[in-house]
Enzyme design. Structure first.
Site, mmCIF file in Angstrom:
data_model
loop_
_atom_site.group_PDB
_atom_site.id
_atom_site.type_symbol
_atom_site.label_atom_id
_atom_site.label_comp_id
_atom_site.label_asym_id
_atom_site.label_seq_id
_atom_site.Cartn_x
_atom_site.Cartn_y
_atom_site.Cartn_z
ATOM 1 N N HIS A 1 -1.213 17.354 -28.001
ATOM 2 C CA HIS A 1 -1.468 16.321 -27.870
ATOM 3 C C HIS A 1 -2.684 16.059 -27.796
ATOM 4 O O HIS A 1 -3.275 14.576 -27.730
ATOM 5 C CB HIS A 1 -1.830 16.104 -26.229
ATOM 6 C CG HIS A 1 -0.108 16.030 -25.367
ATOM 7 N ND1 HIS A 1 1.070 17.519 -25.054
ATOM 8 C CD2 HIS A 1 0.674 14.995 -24.901
ATOM 9 C CE1 HIS A 1 2.203 17.289 -25.081
ATOM 10 N NE2 HIS A 1 1.189 15.667 -24.232
ATOM 11 N N LYS B 1 2.324 10.879 -12.050
ATOM 12 C CA LYS B 1 1.650 10.871 -12.437
ATOM 13 C C LYS B 1 1.991 9.699 -13.011
ATOM 14 O O LYS B 1 2.866 8.933 -14.228
ATOM 15 C CB LYS B 1 0.484 10.953 -14.143
ATOM 16 C CG LYS B 1 0.097 12.195 -14.602
ATOM 17 C CD LYS B 1 -0.654 12.415 -14.939
ATOM 18 C CE LYS B 1 -1.671 13.162 -15.128
ATOM 19 N NZ LYS B 1 -2.533 13.777 -16.263
ATOM 20 N N LYS C 1 6.822 23.125 -15.652
ATOM 21 C CA LYS C 1 5.130 21.874 -14.846
ATOM 22 C C LYS C 1 5.706 22.153 -13.537
ATOM 23 O O LYS C 1 4.329 21.542 -13.236
ATOM 24 C CB LYS C 1 6.141 20.567 -15.905
ATOM 25 C CG LYS C 1 5.723 19.443 -15.761
ATOM 26 C CD LYS C 1 5.032 18.324 -16.150
ATOM 27 C CE LYS C 1 4.110 16.879 -15.804
ATOM 28 N NZ LYS C 1 4.576 16.174 -16.529
ATOM 29 N N HIS D 1 5.909 9.915 -29.253
ATOM 30 C CA HIS D 1 5.135 10.374 -28.971
ATOM 31 C C HIS D 1 5.027 11.555 -29.395
ATOM 32 O O HIS D 1 3.997 12.855 -29.568
ATOM 33 C CB HIS D 1 5.067 9.948 -27.355
ATOM 34 C CG HIS D 1 4.318 11.203 -26.614
ATOM 35 N ND1 HIS D 1 2.498 11.044 -26.973
ATOM 36 C CD2 HIS D 1 4.389 11.888 -25.730
ATOM 37 C CE1 HIS D 1 1.955 12.487 -26.368
ATOM 38 N NE2 HIS D 1 2.834 12.345 -24.996
ATOM 39 N N ARG E 1 -3.713 21.942 -15.044
ATOM 40 C CA ARG E 1 -2.592 21.581 -15.803
ATOM 41 C C ARG E 1 -3.063 21.089 -17.165
ATOM 42 O O ARG E 1 -1.838 20.254 -17.811
ATOM 43 C CB ARG E 1 -2.908 19.846 -14.884
ATOM 44 C CG ARG E 1 -1.874 18.826 -14.995
ATOM 45 C CD ARG E 1 -1.836 18.436 -13.443
ATOM 46 N NE ARG E 1 -0.597 17.026 -13.844
ATOM 47 C CZ ARG E 1 -0.126 16.360 -12.698
ATOM 48 N NH1 ARG E 1 -0.209 16.429 -12.009
ATOM 49 N NH2 ARG E 1 1.018 15.746 -13.006
ATOM 50 N N GLU F 1 -4.968 17.723 -11.845
ATOM 51 C CA GLU F 1 -6.178 17.723 -12.935
ATOM 52 C C GLU F 1 -7.041 17.505 -13.125
ATOM 53 O O GLU F 1 -8.192 17.427 -13.768
ATOM 54 C CB GLU F 1 -5.482 16.606 -13.764
ATOM 55 C CG GLU F 1 -5.455 16.688 -15.408
ATOM 56 C CD GLU F 1 -4.985 15.755 -15.905
ATOM 57 O OE1 GLU F 1 -4.813 14.757 -16.230
ATOM 58 O OE2 GLU F 1 -4.020 16.094 -17.386
ATOM 59 N N ASN G 1 -1.087 19.690 -21.348
ATOM 60 C CA ASN G 1 -1.529 18.524 -23.011
ATOM 61 C C ASN G 1 -1.472 19.469 -24.795
ATOM 62 O O ASN G 1 -2.429 19.169 -25.600
ATOM 63 C CB ASN G 1 -3.551 18.369 -23.128
ATOM 64 C CG ASN G 1 -3.602 17.309 -21.995
ATOM 65 O OD1 ASN G 1 -2.225 16.221 -21.158
ATOM 66 N ND2 ASN G 1 -3.904 17.137 -20.853
ATOM 67 N N GLU H 1 8.741 18.060 -25.925
ATOM 68 C CA GLU H 1 8.176 18.452 -24.823
ATOM 69 C C GLU H 1 8.576 19.843 -24.288
ATOM 70 O O GLU H 1 7.967 21.027 -23.952
ATOM 71 C CB GLU H 1 7.849 16.938 -23.867
ATOM 72 C CG GLU H 1 7.133 16.174 -24.673
ATOM 73 C CD GLU H 1 5.565 15.895 -24.070
ATOM 74 O OE1 GLU H 1 5.669 16.665 -23.592
ATOM 75 O OE2 GLU H 1 4.607 15.284 -24.842
ATOM 76 N N HIS I 1 -2.316 12.625 -30.455
ATOM 77 C CA HIS I 1 -3.467 11.408 -30.173
ATOM 78 C C HIS I 1 -3.451 10.817 -31.504
ATOM 79 O O HIS I 1 -3.550 9.504 -31.831
ATOM 80 C CB HIS I 1 -4.181 11.418 -29.348
ATOM 81 C CG HIS I 1 -4.626 10.918 -28.389
ATOM 82 N ND1 HIS I 1 -4.405 9.536 -27.634
ATOM 83 C CD2 HIS I 1 -6.559 10.262 -28.985
ATOM 84 C CE1 HIS I 1 -5.914 8.580 -27.918
ATOM 85 N NE2 HIS I 1 -5.908 9.277 -28.075
ATOM 86 N N ARG J 1 1.133 -1.436 -0.070
ATOM 87 C CA ARG J 1 0.282 -0.041 -0.009
ATOM 88 C C ARG J 1 0.708 0.651 -0.155
ATOM 89 O O ARG J 1 0.278 2.478 0.415
ATOM 90 C CB ARG J 1 -0.985 0.044 1.050
ATOM 91 C CG ARG J 1 -1.669 -1.147 0.938
ATOM 92 C CD ARG J 1 -2.745 -0.752 1.999
ATOM 93 N NE ARG J 1 -3.900 -2.125 2.072
ATOM 94 C CZ ARG J 1 -3.979 -3.319 2.980
ATOM 95 N NH1 ARG J 1 -2.626 -3.166 4.130
ATOM 96 N NH2 ARG J 1 -4.424 -4.158 2.801
#
Lengths: 359, 359
Positions: free
Chosen positions: B246, B141, B225, B263, B239, B235, B243, B183, B250, B119
């Site tokens: 993106h 993330k 960032k 990417h 935030r 988010e 993107n 990026e 995507h 945990r």
């Protein structure tokens, strides 16, 4: 109906305790998003799934269902993944709620899935066993087993709300009712002598499944656990008191093989051993030990375990994860109804307590 | 060496940025417990594993190693489970640290494993690609893919510390260096016109892997960032600025099949499309769009994508999870270096921007 609030700041949540509760009315404020995944098992689903599905649909929510096989042996990563499959096949997004309908295994798995799906969605618990009502309703521990250890993989995930309906306990097997009462007795022994007196007065009614008495026992147990958990959410200290009987019990469960005895049964004998050792340490009286045994026997629980070789018993005890930095800590009773976490016990007396409470 | 502190209250942590850093000295205060699991991949391990293993062992810690195959296609629950296997086979307890040594995939998987094992245990990141240094170092993330979606299962898990060593970028393939620069350019376009000017002045040196310039680019990117994430850890709002490029990107990645384009390459074209649409909306000038394209081309990145049927492009865009409640939100530029999240764009103009930037 009684409502207990578990105080965790922003993550404060209610536990609704009563009989024939109305899930539609009670859960409405706590279901987030338009999508609700009900996770249940093959034993509980035929009894109660439709009731909850209809209640959630009546709130205008889309429901989907994931029914897992019943049993601790399915509490693993493969079956966890079935919940993720169901969530994604149903097209659920991060604005959804996972509702656990079942006992501790379903609560642990559905809760963990809700903690991980999209990095965390909403979670509601409907515990359908006495054990899960008094244990998993409070504390936020979720997770799965690994072949090399129980509950090794998981998360702390607090529910939005818990709905504990005593009328659902009527379908619970007798042995599981008693196993749940084992944890109820634990709360009395670790922190509340008045509650022990109440249990002594009402044990026959509890065994007879009187719903008002069961609701009171669940309320008192959850209130105790909630107070302890609120002080120590991530199990750094006081929360270890909840392990009264568990280190001895863990050894019994491990030796007998998981599943042979129910967890609550092993904990019952573990509490007798803890009481016995507390007496040998000079902390509680022989009468206190007898009271402990008697209430356990009246709950139709075992007070002695089968013969287990001492060296094996000790080895299993030290495998228990309550061992911190290699040093065994035990939860013992300074007084009846007042437990302490201690490393200061006599190992020879501990061996005597183990041997004295075997068949 | 520069140190950037990511401000997250109790979970504040440092990012050490420089060349030929000393992991033993830098990581000592951040390794908890006596046990360190180093998670790496088959490409990175032969180059750098021994260096970190020795550094950790020199601190008196027990190390164990889990080397996964290299690639996004292994970012799944089966390979996550290999990390749990390794932790339990090595007998690690809850007082241990997981160290991720690799790119974004390793960081995501090791981070998620550290969030779930017992945990939650401690986590340290050593990102070895430019992309992971500027992206996964900040934000917490972590997670894995599911056959039905990328990053669908995971946790927010902040590291104790991040060590970004520019000397390790010398072994990075050219294409991956450029994908990382994509990026970096994104941070300039979304929030810092001065940084864009700096990139225009220094792009040749960055492509030549000048370590001081790379360190400065990583520092500035992480600082941007970190500021955004500190304001919006889970988010909910700001935030989403991260993107930029993106949602278009995507669609390109999905259409071409994941792995065909990196990417960062798809995001580069996505940023050109976002700039183009921002111009068509009357927000930025034609010269601003040209500057965007030029800096992308100088980073050896594509500024146009292959021909993709418009209906398929739009379908993939709307599958992107940045769609909230069915409403497409885009990150566009109000000015060059100042992005906004908006639903207020003209769909016809968006279609023109997509078509105008295809081969």
């Amino acid at each position: 109906m009684q409502t207990l609030h578990v105080e965790l700041g922003e993550r404060r949540y209610p536990i609704f305790i009563g009989s024939h509760l109305n899930p539609q009315a009670l859960l409405e404020p706590y279901i987030h998003g338009k999508q609700v995944m009900i996770v249940s098992n093959a034993t509980v689903a035929p009894l109660y799934l439709e009731h909850y599905e209809q209640a959630v649909q009546a709130l205008g929510k889309k429901t989907a269902v994931c029914v897992l096989p019943d049993g601790e042996k399915y509490k693993n990563i493969e079956h966890l993944n079935l919940i993720f499959d169901a969530l994604l096949e149903a097209g659920f997004n991060r604005d959804c709620t996972v509702l656990a309908l079942g006992g501790g295994v379903i609560g642990d798995m559905a809760g963990f899935a809700s903690a991980c799906f999209q990095r965390g969605v909403y979670f509601i618990q409907v515990p359908t066993t006495l054990l899960s009502q008094v244990d998993s309703s409070v504390g936020g521990k979720t997770g799965i087993n690994h072949p090399l250890g129980k509950n090794m993989i998981g998360a702390f995930q607090q529910p939005q709300a818990v709905l504990a309906d005593m009328s659902q306990l009527n379908t619970l097997p007798d042995r599981e009712l008693s196993a749940g009462l084992s944890e109820v007795i634990k709360y009395a022994l670790l922190g509340d002598q008045e509650f022990l007196v109440w249990l002594e007065e009402n044990m026959d009614g509890l065994i007879a499944r009187n719903p008002e008495l069961l609701a009171e026992a669940v309320y008192k147990s959850c209130a105790h656990k909630a107070r302890i958990v609120a002080n120590d959410e991530k199990e750094q200290g006081e929360r270890a008191l909840l392990n009264l009987g568990h280190t001895f019990g863990h050894a019994i469960e491990s030796y007998l093989g998981y599943g042979a005895w129910l967890h609550g049964e092993a904990v019952a004998v573990g509490m007798v051993m803890a009481a016995d050792l507390s007496h040998r340490m000079g902390w509680i009286s022989a009468e206190d030990v007898e009271r402990t045994k008697k209430i356990i026997l009246r709950a139709n629980l075992p007070a002695v375990c089968p013969k287990i070789p001492l060296d094996e018993f000790l080895a299993y005890m030290s495998h228990d994860k309550k061992v911190l930095n290699g040093q065994l800590r035990l939860v013992l009773m300074k007084k009846l109804g007042q437990a302490v976490i201690t490393k200061e016990f006599d190992v020879e007396l501990m061996k005597q307590s183990i041997l004295a409470n075997q068949q």
